[in-house]
Motif scaffolding. Structure first.
Motif, short mmCIF file in Angstrom:
data_model
loop_
_atom_site.label_atom_id
_atom_site.label_comp_id
_atom_site.label_asym_id
_atom_site.label_seq_id
_atom_site.Cartn_x
_atom_site.Cartn_y
_atom_site.Cartn_z
N TYR A 13 -1.22 0.44 -11.48
CA TYR A 13 -1.44 1.85 -11.17
C TYR A 13 -2.93 2.12 -11.22
O TYR A 13 -3.45 2.67 -12.17
N ASP A 14 -3.63 1.73 -10.20
CA ASP A 14 -5.08 1.81 -10.22
C ASP A 14 -5.56 2.13 -8.82
O ASP A 14 -4.91 1.75 -7.84
N SER A 15 -6.69 2.80 -8.70
CA SER A 15 -7.22 3.09 -7.36
C SER A 15 -7.87 1.85 -6.74
O SER A 15 -8.14 1.83 -5.55
N ALA A 16 -8.10 0.82 -7.54
CA ALA A 16 -8.65 -0.43 -7.01
C ALA A 16 -7.59 -1.14 -6.18
O ALA A 16 -6.39 -0.90 -6.32
N LYS A 17 -8.05 -2.05 -5.35
CA LYS A 17 -7.14 -2.88 -4.55
C LYS A 17 -6.72 -4.06 -5.42
O LYS A 17 -7.55 -4.87 -5.84
N GLU A 18 -5.43 -4.16 -5.69
CA GLU A 18 -4.89 -5.25 -6.50
C GLU A 18 -3.87 -6.00 -5.65
O GLU A 18 -2.87 -5.43 -5.24
N PHE A 23 -4.08 -12.07 -10.47
CA PHE A 23 -4.22 -11.28 -9.26
C PHE A 23 -5.69 -10.96 -9.00
O PHE A 23 -6.54 -11.07 -9.88
N GLN A 24 -5.95 -10.58 -7.76
CA GLN A 24 -7.29 -10.18 -7.35
C GLN A 24 -7.44 -8.68 -7.60
O GLN A 24 -6.57 -7.89 -7.24
N TYR A 25 -8.55 -8.29 -8.21
CA TYR A 25 -8.86 -6.90 -8.51
C TYR A 25 -10.15 -6.55 -7.78
O TYR A 25 -11.20 -7.13 -8.04
N ASP A 26 -10.06 -5.62 -6.85
CA ASP A 26 -11.21 -5.25 -6.02
C ASP A 26 -11.45 -3.76 -6.12
O ASP A 26 -10.71 -2.95 -5.54
N ALA A 27 -12.48 -3.36 -6.88
CA ALA A 27 -12.82 -1.94 -7.06
C ALA A 27 -13.78 -1.46 -5.98
O ALA A 27 -14.27 -0.33 -6.05
N ASP A 43 -12.77 -9.46 -8.67
CA ASP A 43 -12.60 -10.33 -9.82
C ASP A 43 -11.15 -10.79 -9.91
O ASP A 43 -10.26 -10.24 -9.26
N VAL A 44 -10.92 -11.79 -10.74
CA VAL A 44 -9.57 -12.29 -11.01
C VAL A 44 -9.14 -11.74 -12.37
O VAL A 44 -9.86 -11.83 -13.35
N TRP A 45 -7.95 -11.16 -12.39
CA TRP A 45 -7.38 -10.58 -13.60
C TRP A 45 -6.08 -11.28 -13.95
O TRP A 45 -5.47 -11.95 -13.11
N LEU A 46 -5.64 -11.09 -15.19
CA LEU A 46 -4.41 -11.65 -15.70
C LEU A 46 -3.63 -10.55 -16.41
O LEU A 46 -4.22 -9.69 -17.07
N MET A 47 -2.29 -10.57 -16.27
CA MET A 47 -1.45 -9.61 -16.99
C MET A 47 -0.09 -10.24 -17.25
O MET A 47 0.28 -11.24 -16.63
N ASP A 48 0.64 -9.63 -18.18
CA ASP A 48 2.02 -10.04 -18.40
C ASP A 48 2.83 -9.72 -17.15
O ASP A 48 2.46 -8.85 -16.37
N LYS A 49 3.97 -10.37 -16.98
CA LYS A 49 4.77 -10.17 -15.76
C LYS A 49 5.32 -8.75 -15.64
O LYS A 49 5.73 -8.34 -14.57
N ASP A 55 0.82 -1.21 0.00
CA ASP A 55 0.00 0.00 0.00
C ASP A 55 0.87 1.27 0.00
O ASP A 55 0.41 2.34 0.33
N ARG A 56 2.10 1.15 -0.42
CA ARG A 56 3.04 2.27 -0.40
C ARG A 56 2.65 3.43 -1.30
O ARG A 56 3.14 4.54 -1.12
N ALA A 57 1.77 3.22 -2.28
CA ALA A 57 1.33 4.29 -3.17
C ALA A 57 -0.07 4.79 -2.81
O ALA A 57 -0.68 5.55 -3.56
N GLY A 58 -0.59 4.36 -1.66
CA GLY A 58 -1.90 4.83 -1.22
C GLY A 58 -2.98 3.78 -1.30
O GLY A 58 -3.87 3.74 -0.47
N SER A 59 -2.96 2.96 -2.32
CA SER A 59 -3.88 1.82 -2.42
C SER A 59 -3.04 0.59 -2.72
O SER A 59 -1.89 0.69 -3.13
N ASN A 60 -3.63 -0.58 -2.52
CA ASN A 60 -2.87 -1.80 -2.77
C ASN A 60 -2.56 -1.94 -4.25
O ASN A 60 -3.46 -1.89 -5.09
N ASP A 61 -1.30 -2.15 -4.55
CA ASP A 61 -0.85 -2.40 -5.91
C ASP A 61 0.14 -3.55 -5.88
O ASP A 61 0.67 -3.91 -4.84
#
Length: 138
Positions: free
Chosen positions: A85-90, A104-108, A113-119, A63-69
């Protein structure tokens, strides 16, 4: 050497004030030398570390940038890179078997929801979209 190291989280305080997370750090414990080596040094909550399949990177949430990333770093604690880089909790990152993708878990706030991204944090896609809490990716 990866097999001789254990990732751990060091809780810096036992007190939680309202919704604030407990400050915590990530460290490794060398089973051969019995040495504890801190990898992160800050007043934020660095949590849920996961080794990459090849042992070259560690993903964690903070949470070093204000929200979980999600962030990644080398096993010695260097080259910390923010991936989301999102205001949602990731959080709750998990590696694909080949280490090329991250789940990863994405919580707005209203849904999880469950999301997928490149490393490297690019090419993000949602894998689930429903009103139920879909849970942790890991």
């Amino acid at each position: 050497m990866r097999s001789l190291l254990i990732l751990i989280i060091i809780l810096l305080s036992q007190e939680i004030v309202h919704a604030q997370r407990t400050p915590s750090e990530i460290a490794v414990f060398n089973l051969e030398t019995n040495e504890l080596i801190r990898l992160t040094f800050n007043e934020f909550a660095d949590e849920e570390p996961e080794w990459s399949p090849d042992g070259s990177l560690i993903i964690f949430d903070s949470d070093r940038a204000g929200s979980n990333d999600l962030y990644q770093m080398k096993p010695d604690g260097t080259d910390i890179t923010r991936l989301t880089y999102d205001s949602a909790k990731e959080d709750h990152g998990a590696w694909s078997r080949d280490g090329s993708k991250l789940l990863f878990q994405y919580d707005a706030g209203s849904n999880t929801d469950v999301w997928l991204m490149d490393k490297d944090g690019k090419n993000r896609i949602s894998l689930t979209e429903n009103s139920a809490r879909d849970g942790w990716a890991d």
